[in-house]
Scaffold this motif. Structure first.
Motif, PDB file in Angstrom:
ATOM      1  N   TYR A  61       0.847  -1.201   0.000  1.00 13.43           N
ATOM      2  CA  TYR A  61       0.000   0.000   0.000  1.00 13.43           C
ATOM      3  C   TYR A  61       0.885   1.253   0.000  1.00 13.43           C
ATOM      4  O   TYR A  61       0.649   2.208  -0.750  1.00 13.43           O
ATOM      5  CB  TYR A  61      -0.915  -0.009   1.225  1.00 13.43           C
ATOM      6  CG  TYR A  61      -1.767   1.228   1.366  1.00 13.43           C
ATOM      7  CD1 TYR A  61      -2.954   1.365   0.662  1.00 13.43           C
ATOM      8  CD2 TYR A  61      -1.381   2.264   2.221  1.00 13.43           C
ATOM      9  CE1 TYR A  61      -3.740   2.504   0.784  1.00 13.43           C
ATOM     10  CE2 TYR A  61      -2.157   3.408   2.358  1.00 13.43           C
ATOM     11  CZ  TYR A  61      -3.337   3.515   1.638  1.00 13.43           C
ATOM     12  OH  TYR A  61      -4.101   4.640   1.762  1.00 13.43           O
ATOM     13  N   VAL A  62       1.923   1.243   0.833  1.00 15.17           N
ATOM     14  CA  VAL A  62       2.855   2.368   0.879  1.00 15.17           C
ATOM     15  C   VAL A  62       3.602   2.501  -0.442  1.00 15.17           C
ATOM     16  O   VAL A  62       3.754   3.596  -0.982  1.00 15.17           O
ATOM     17  CB  VAL A  62       3.851   2.196   2.047  1.00 15.17           C
ATOM     18  CG1 VAL A  62       4.975   3.230   1.966  1.00 15.17           C
ATOM     19  CG2 VAL A  62       3.121   2.309   3.381  1.00 15.17           C
ATOM     20  N   SER A 104       2.101   6.590  -6.872  1.00 24.34           N
ATOM     21  CA  SER A 104       1.092   7.618  -7.171  1.00 24.34           C
ATOM     22  C   SER A 104       1.704   9.010  -7.089  1.00 24.34           C
ATOM     23  O   SER A 104       1.394   9.887  -7.916  1.00 24.34           O
ATOM     24  CB  SER A 104      -0.079   7.515  -6.191  1.00 24.34           C
ATOM     25  OG  SER A 104      -0.771   6.291  -6.345  1.00 24.34           O
ATOM     26  N   ALA A 105       2.580   9.225  -6.101  1.00 24.73           N
ATOM     27  CA  ALA A 105       3.234  10.528  -5.958  1.00 24.73           C
ATOM     28  C   ALA A 105       4.127  10.819  -7.165  1.00 24.73           C
ATOM     29  O   ALA A 105       4.150  11.943  -7.681  1.00 24.73           O
ATOM     30  CB  ALA A 105       4.050  10.560  -4.668  1.00 24.73           C
ATOM     31  N   LEU A 153      -1.947   1.254  -8.697  1.00 23.87           N
ATOM     32  CA  LEU A 153      -3.159   0.451  -8.687  1.00 23.87           C
ATOM     33  C   LEU A 153      -4.257   1.123  -7.869  1.00 23.87           C
ATOM     34  O   LEU A 153      -3.991   1.918  -6.970  1.00 23.87           O
ATOM     35  CB  LEU A 153      -2.875  -0.931  -8.086  1.00 23.87           C
ATOM     36  CG  LEU A 153      -1.751  -1.763  -8.728  1.00 23.87           C
ATOM     37  CD1 LEU A 153      -1.623  -3.099  -8.011  1.00 23.87           C
ATOM     38  CD2 LEU A 153      -2.013  -1.978 -10.208  1.00 23.87           C
ATOM     39  N   SER A 154      -5.494   0.782  -8.187  1.00 20.36           N
ATOM     40  CA  SER A 154      -6.609   1.190  -7.336  1.00 20.36           C
ATOM     41  C   SER A 154      -6.586   0.325  -6.078  1.00 20.36           C
ATOM     42  O   SER A 154      -5.902  -0.706  -6.015  1.00 20.36           O
ATOM     43  CB  SER A 154      -7.937   0.997  -8.074  1.00 20.36           C
ATOM     44  OG  SER A 154      -8.189  -0.402  -8.276  1.00 20.36           O
ATOM     45  N   GLN A 155      -7.330   0.745  -5.055  1.00 18.96           N
ATOM     46  CA  GLN A 155      -7.373  -0.020  -3.809  1.00 18.96           C
ATOM     47  C   GLN A 155      -7.885  -1.436  -4.062  1.00 18.96           C
ATOM     48  O   GLN A 155      -7.346  -2.411  -3.520  1.00 18.96           O
ATOM     49  CB  GLN A 155      -8.265   0.688  -2.791  1.00 18.96           C
ATOM     50  CG  GLN A 155      -8.437  -0.045  -1.458  1.00 18.96           C
ATOM     51  CD  GLN A 155      -7.188  -0.022  -0.606  1.00 18.96           C
ATOM     52  OE1 GLN A 155      -6.203   0.610  -0.965  1.00 18.96           O
ATOM     53  NE2 GLN A 155      -7.229  -0.727   0.507  1.00 18.96           N
ATOM     54  N   ILE A 196      -5.719  -4.930  -3.391  1.00 19.95           N
ATOM     55  CA  ILE A 196      -6.201  -6.026  -2.546  1.00 19.95           C
ATOM     56  C   ILE A 196      -6.346  -7.304  -3.366  1.00 19.95           C
ATOM     57  O   ILE A 196      -6.140  -8.412  -2.867  1.00 19.95           O
ATOM     58  CB  ILE A 196      -7.549  -5.645  -1.895  1.00 19.95           C
ATOM     59  CG1 ILE A 196      -7.331  -4.503  -0.893  1.00 19.95           C
ATOM     60  CG2 ILE A 196      -8.186  -6.843  -1.199  1.00 19.95           C
ATOM     61  CD1 ILE A 196      -8.593  -4.016  -0.240  1.00 19.95           C
ATOM     62  N   GLY A 197      -6.657  -7.133  -4.666  1.00 19.30           N
ATOM     63  CA  GLY A 197      -6.828  -8.292  -5.536  1.00 19.30           C
ATOM     64  C   GLY A 197      -5.558  -9.108  -5.738  1.00 19.30           C
ATOM     65  O   GLY A 197      -5.621 -10.237  -6.239  1.00 19.30           O
ATOM     66  N   LEU A 198      -4.391  -8.555  -5.377  1.00 18.02           N
ATOM     67  CA  LEU A 198      -3.140  -9.318  -5.479  1.00 18.02           C
ATOM     68  C   LEU A 198      -3.062 -10.428  -4.440  1.00 18.02           C
ATOM     69  O   LEU A 198      -2.253 -11.339  -4.565  1.00 18.02           O
ATOM     70  CB  LEU A 198      -1.937  -8.384  -5.302  1.00 18.02           C
ATOM     71  CG  LEU A 198      -1.761  -7.258  -6.325  1.00 18.02           C
ATOM     72  CD1 LEU A 198      -0.606  -6.360  -5.921  1.00 18.02           C
ATOM     73  CD2 LEU A 198      -1.513  -7.842  -7.721  1.00 18.02           C
ATOM     74  N   PHE A 199      -3.910 -10.353  -3.422  1.00 11.69           N
ATOM     75  CA  PHE A 199      -3.852 -11.289  -2.307  1.00 11.69           C
ATOM     76  C   PHE A 199      -5.067 -12.219  -2.312  1.00 11.69           C
ATOM     77  O   PHE A 199      -6.122 -11.886  -2.838  1.00 11.69           O
ATOM     78  CB  PHE A 199      -3.808 -10.532  -0.968  1.00 11.69           C
ATOM     79  CG  PHE A 199      -2.559  -9.722  -0.767  1.00 11.69           C
ATOM     80  CD1 PHE A 199      -1.507 -10.220  -0.015  1.00 11.69           C
ATOM     81  CD2 PHE A 199      -2.434  -8.466  -1.345  1.00 11.69           C
ATOM     82  CE1 PHE A 199      -0.355  -9.473   0.174  1.00 11.69           C
ATOM     83  CE2 PHE A 199      -1.285  -7.712  -1.166  1.00 11.69           C
ATOM     84  CZ  PHE A 199      -0.241  -8.225  -0.404  1.00 11.69           C
TER      85      PHE A 199
END
Length: 335
Positions: A194-195, A201-202, A289-291, A295-298
């Motif tokens: 996530y980080v 994104s930055a 990626l979108s949120q 999460i879909g990677l897991f």
């Protein structure tokens, strides 16, 4: 100015902004860096192993004949602890404050120290509850500029930044083009990725504003072989520069402040590979990626990704009886 003219100017300005926004940013430069010194910012979640990675990477680079400066930009000031066997460096912020009270100037020897060809320093940060960490980073770099930062002669300058915090100070290298490349350190867990995704994104955001920084790639630390971090790197379009295994020997030696990035050591080839890949990796523009995609990677059993959002109702928020209170509105009969 008439109301019609003001409206016309407003619409004209709006149209100009729309035209500017329609232009795509220039491609990220993928050739040799224009500057002789490569300045590389490393980001990652707190505790993910940035300082461990950087201490060993900088040591390996120095052992191959490179002149390296390692700058800790984390308020915890733990970047250089492994390099110096657990000893804490006087931080730039702390030293500058002490020197100012004494009416003295900060000198290089007050804040920069070296070991086996690696030069290292810590920016530091305020005490808990007594200041802004991001502002401390900005103040630290202002002090570095006074010390001649832009004139220093290094092959590599490595900056260790905390990725959990997204305020302006910690985004300084990306926002102000202070580095050419960014590296993200992550693991096979959702929070660290996530980080890493936020950092991507930055980079994308500041590229759209005319910046030039790109992402060189990802270091997978504490790799247990489950593959989520590698899947993330593929999804956002960045390479995996190295994968450091989750191994007891690495954990124990790191805990005892031992450098393992030595050419003759057991883990030397791993950090030699990382150094080679990092030096040659071009800065690329990632696609965060979108949120939901993250999460879909897991596996949903690990993340709870199969949970369905159920909208709340007014009845959920207060007792149903309270919803049936008599109205105090006065209604008059119409004639």
């Amino acid at each position: 100015m008439s109301e019609a003219m003001a409206d016309y100017n407003s619409r004209a300005a709006y149209e100009r902004l729309r035209e500017e926004a329609a232009f795509e940013p220039d491609p990220v430069h993928t050739g040799e860096p224009a500057r002789q010194t490569q300045i590389i910012a490393i980001y990652g979640k707190g505790g993910i192993g940035k300082s461990f990675t950087l201490a060993n990477l900088s040591y390996m680079l120095a052992q191959t004949g490179k002149k390296v400066l390692l700058i800790g930009c984390d308020p915890k000031s733990d970047t250089t602890s492994l390099l110096f066997g657990g000893r804490a460096c006087p931080t730039i912020i702390q030293t500058a404050s002490t020197k100012k009270e004494a009416g003295e100037e900060v000198a290089i020897g007050d804040v920069c120290f070296k070991r086996d060809g690696v030069f290292a320093m810590e920016l530091g940060g305020p005490e808990v509850g007594r200041g802004c960490g991001g502002r401390g980073i900005i103040h630290g770099f202002e002090t570095l500029e006074k010390l001649g930062f832009h004139d220093w002669d290094f092959d590599y300058v490595l900056l260790d930044f905390l990725g959990d915090v997204v305020c302006g100070g910690f985004g300084l290298p990306i926002a102000r083009d202070m580095c050419q490349k960014v590296v993200v350190v992550g693991s096979n867990d959702l929070q660290s990725l996530y980080v890493a995704n936020n950092v991507c994104s930055a980079v994308q955001y500041f590229r759209k504003l005319g910046g030039n920084v790109g992402v060189a790639g990802m270091v997978v630390n504490k790799d247990d072989g489950t593959g989520e971090a590698a899947a993330f790197a593929r999804a956002v379009g960045i390479p995996v520069l190295a994968a450091v295994p989750q191994h007891e020997d690495i954990r124990r030696k790191s805990a005892n402040y031992q450098i393992i990035g030595h050419p003759t050591g057991r883990w030397g080839p791993l950090f030699e590979e990382l150094a080679t890949n990092l030096c040659g990796a071009p800065p690329v523009l990632p696609e965060p990626l979108s949120q939901d995609d993250l999460i879909g990677l897991f596996d949903t059993e690990q993340t709870g990704g199969d949970v369905v959002l159920e909208p709340a109702t007014p009845e959920d928020m207060c007792p149903a009886a309270a919803l049936d209170r008599a109205s105090l509105e006065v209604i008059y009969d119409t004639v």
